[in-house]
Design a protein around this motif. Structure first.
Motif, PDB file in Angstrom:
ATOM      1  N   GLN A  31      -4.565  -4.648  -6.318  1.00 27.21           N
ATOM      2  CA  GLN A  31      -3.164  -4.855  -5.917  1.00 27.21           C
ATOM      3  C   GLN A  31      -2.832  -6.331  -5.709  1.00 27.21           C
ATOM      4  O   GLN A  31      -1.681  -6.742  -5.871  1.00 27.21           O
ATOM      5  N   GLN A  56       6.003   0.745  -9.699  1.00 28.19           N
ATOM      6  CA  GLN A  56       6.069   0.995  -8.253  1.00 28.19           C
ATOM      7  C   GLN A  56       6.439  -0.288  -7.504  1.00 28.19           C
ATOM      8  O   GLN A  56       7.277  -0.265  -6.611  1.00 28.19           O
ATOM      9  N   HIS A  57       5.810  -1.402  -7.870  1.00 23.92           N
ATOM     10  CA  HIS A  57       6.085  -2.654  -7.152  1.00 23.92           C
ATOM     11  C   HIS A  57       7.498  -3.158  -7.452  1.00 23.92           C
ATOM     12  O   HIS A  57       8.131  -3.758  -6.589  1.00 23.92           O
ATOM     13  N   TYR A  73      -3.046   7.127 -10.598  1.00 21.73           N
ATOM     14  CA  TYR A  73      -2.368   6.163 -11.466  1.00 21.73           C
ATOM     15  C   TYR A  73      -2.886   6.199 -12.907  1.00 21.73           C
ATOM     16  O   TYR A  73      -2.387   5.495 -13.759  1.00 21.73           O
ATOM     17  N   TRP A  78       0.815  -1.223   0.000  1.00 15.11           N
ATOM     18  CA  TRP A  78       0.000   0.000   0.000  1.00 15.11           C
ATOM     19  C   TRP A  78       0.845   1.267   0.000  1.00 15.11           C
ATOM     20  O   TRP A  78       0.353   2.337  -0.328  1.00 15.11           O
ATOM     21  N   HIS A  85      -1.537   4.206  -1.801  1.00 15.72           N
ATOM     22  CA  HIS A  85      -2.716   4.318  -0.935  1.00 15.72           C
ATOM     23  C   HIS A  85      -2.392   4.855   0.458  1.00 15.72           C
ATOM     24  O   HIS A  85      -3.215   5.534   1.064  1.00 15.72           O
ATOM     25  N   ASP A 105       1.698   0.718 -11.742  1.00 18.81           N
ATOM     26  CA  ASP A 105       1.715  -0.240 -10.626  1.00 18.81           C
ATOM     27  C   ASP A 105       2.912  -1.185 -10.712  1.00 18.81           C
ATOM     28  O   ASP A 105       3.586  -1.425  -9.700  1.00 18.81           O
ATOM     29  N   SER A 111       1.632   1.317  -3.852  1.00 23.10           N
ATOM     30  CA  SER A 111       0.459   1.648  -4.687  1.00 23.10           C
ATOM     31  C   SER A 111       0.052   3.108  -4.546  1.00 23.10           C
ATOM     32  O   SER A 111      -0.731   3.616  -5.345  1.00 23.10           O
TER      33      SER A 111
END
Ligand code: GAP
Length: 461
Positions: free
Chosen positions: A173, A300-301, A269, A79, A84, A297, A82
């Motif tokens: 996610q 970022q991951h 996003y 999170w 969030h 995404d 992402s």
């Protein structure tokens, strides 16, 4: 069509849902818990029918989609990556007079405008008043502050920062973090998608409008991965598939509208978003969304997990991060759209009746079977025999011998059963088949016993 005023229609719908066992207020006997609803037997049947239609269209009927069911609790870093933890918030204001709290952007007369530094900021107008006590907004409402909507919890016995986790606010996610697992186990070639149906949780400041804005709900989401050059075509494909799905649900398509979400109003996003809106009784509101999430995404991951999530295209000897198109559907909003759209009042045989004009694909029961009279064992025996034969082929069938026949028709109309089969004396004495009554027209026709199952199947499929 209903001739009730729209707020009355919502009240009537909520009351029908409770009376007939579709949907109940969550924790009802304790006075409820705001933003939660419990689905009863008929509600869960509609919900499952919608899920089945979705899974069929988007997973089973395709050869490029991988189903998933990821855990709700995830590592807190998911999170952070992402966005969030930092940014999944709504603007919250408090009235200094009555102490009630509200979502600022939903108050009358509140608009988004650029402030002196050129940044987006919320502005009030003369119309902006406290919805609870009516106090003038500019004097009594506090400055809006960001309120993070994720429900926080701790995993394990130790409650410190390292054990923080969240109830997921989107199912998406769970798919991004499994991108590599799907690549390594299924070896798909681009383009391909991952699909999942599951619970999501948001601590909404102001839950409202029955199932529309709730704190616990289900999403049906797809993350579809493409070469960056192909996103526009795939976006268009899902745009038409979304409409086809709403048509599968039997929704009146004149009530479905597309809204191109402008710059500055899209999620962090997204480079392009279309909201599919529906004319609910309380106004035109978002039913589902379609977003171009770019490689946001996966990038970022990759950065946060230090795991390479790139894709190697053998044919073109090219390595890149795939881009993502995301059709995202709220299941509870779909249930609400289906119920509100099907709620109908008309007059039949000189009497006013209420019925749900559900399409057979979503109706909890497709067929109800009755003996004409409940105190005639020979009728009941024959009706049970015919019911068994129908149920074998059409599992969503129900037997009803409560009250008189008129009441049974009204009850089945109210829960949206498209066909009622009645066994009468001509069935047993003359071998004259049964009557089949059509919910919408109220018309009955006689159908031979031998042809009955095939006849019903042809009507409901
Ligand atoms: N993964 C993208 C995403 O979650 P979203 O627009 O925030 O996007 C997608 O949510 C869908 O989930 C919405 O179109 C809506 O149908 C449903 N949804 C979102 N918040 C909801 C809520 N509080 N209550 C019921 N449904 C909700």
């Amino acid at each position: 069509m209903s001739n009730q005023t729209k707020p009355d229609l919502m009240e009537s719908l909520i009351s029908l849902c409770k009376r007939r066992g579709f949907i109940f207020q969550g924790s009802d006997i304790y006075g409820g818990l705001a933003g939660t609803w419990d689905y009863g037997p008929l509600g869960v049947a509609i919900k499952n029918n919608i899920k089945k239609l979705w899974w069929k269209r988007f997973v089973d009927d395709r050869d490029d989609m991988f189903g998933m069911d990821a855990a709700i609790l995830m590592n807190q870093n998911v999170w952070r990556a992402s966005g969030h933890v930092a940014g999944f918030s709504d603007p919250l204001v408090e009235c200094k007079k009555c102490k009630n709290r509200f979502r600022f952007d939903q108050l009358p007369g509140v608009t988004m405008a650029k402030n002196a530094e050129g940044k987006n900021s919320w502005q009030m107008s003369k119309e902006t008043v406290c919805p609870s006590c009516g106090s003038e907004g500019s004097k009594f409402l506090s400055e809006p502050r960001d309120f993070n909507m994720m429900f926080q919890t701790h995993v394990g016995a130790v409650q410190d920062d390292s054990s923080i986790s969240y109830l997921r606010p989107e199912t998406a996610q769970g798919m991004f973090v499994n991108f590599k697992n799907i690549m390594d186990s299924q070896h798909p070639k681009l383009p391909f998608g991952m699909a999942q149906i599951g619970k999501a949780f948001r601590n909404e400041i102001a839950p409202r409008d029955f199932l529309f804005r709730v704190r616990e709900f289900e999403q049906m989401e797809i993350e579809y991965f493409v070469h960056p050059k192909e996103w526009e075509k795939v976006f268009e494909d899902f745009r038409s598939e979304t409409k086809a799905f709403f048509s599968d649900l039997g929704l009146g398509m004149s009530k479905v509208h597309e809204l191109e979400v402008p710059d500055g109003e899209r999620a962090h996003y997204s480079k392009r978003t279309i909201d599919f809106e529906f004319d609910f009784p309380f106004g035109r509101k978002e039913l589902s969304g379609l977003a171009y999430r770019t490689d946001f995404d996966l990038k970022q991951h990759s950065e946060f997990s230090k795991v390479d999530l790139s894709y190697y295209d053998e044919a073109n000897k090219e390595r890149f991060l795939p881009h993502c198109i995301e059709p995202s559907f709220g299941l509870d909003r779909a249930v609400l759209a289906v119920l509100a759209d099907s709620y109908t009042e008309d007059s039949l045989g000189g009497e006013t009746r209420v019925y749900l004009k559900l399409s057979p694909a979503v109706a909890p029961f497709k067929v109800a079977v009755f003996p004409l009279l409940r105190n005639k064992p020979e009728l009941i025996k024959k009706a049970e025999e015919i019911f068994k034969a129908i149920k074998k082929e059409i599992p969503a069938a129900t037997f009803d011998d409560n009250g008189n026949i008129g009441k049974r028709y009204r009850r089945q109309d109210e829960i949206g059963t498209p066909y009622c089969v009645t066994i009468d004396f001509d069935t047993i004495e003359k071998g004259a088949g049964v009557t089949v009554r059509d919910r919408d027209s109220g018309k009955q026709e006689r159908v031979g016993e031998k042809e009955l199952v095939a006849y019903l199947k042809s009507k409901i499929n």
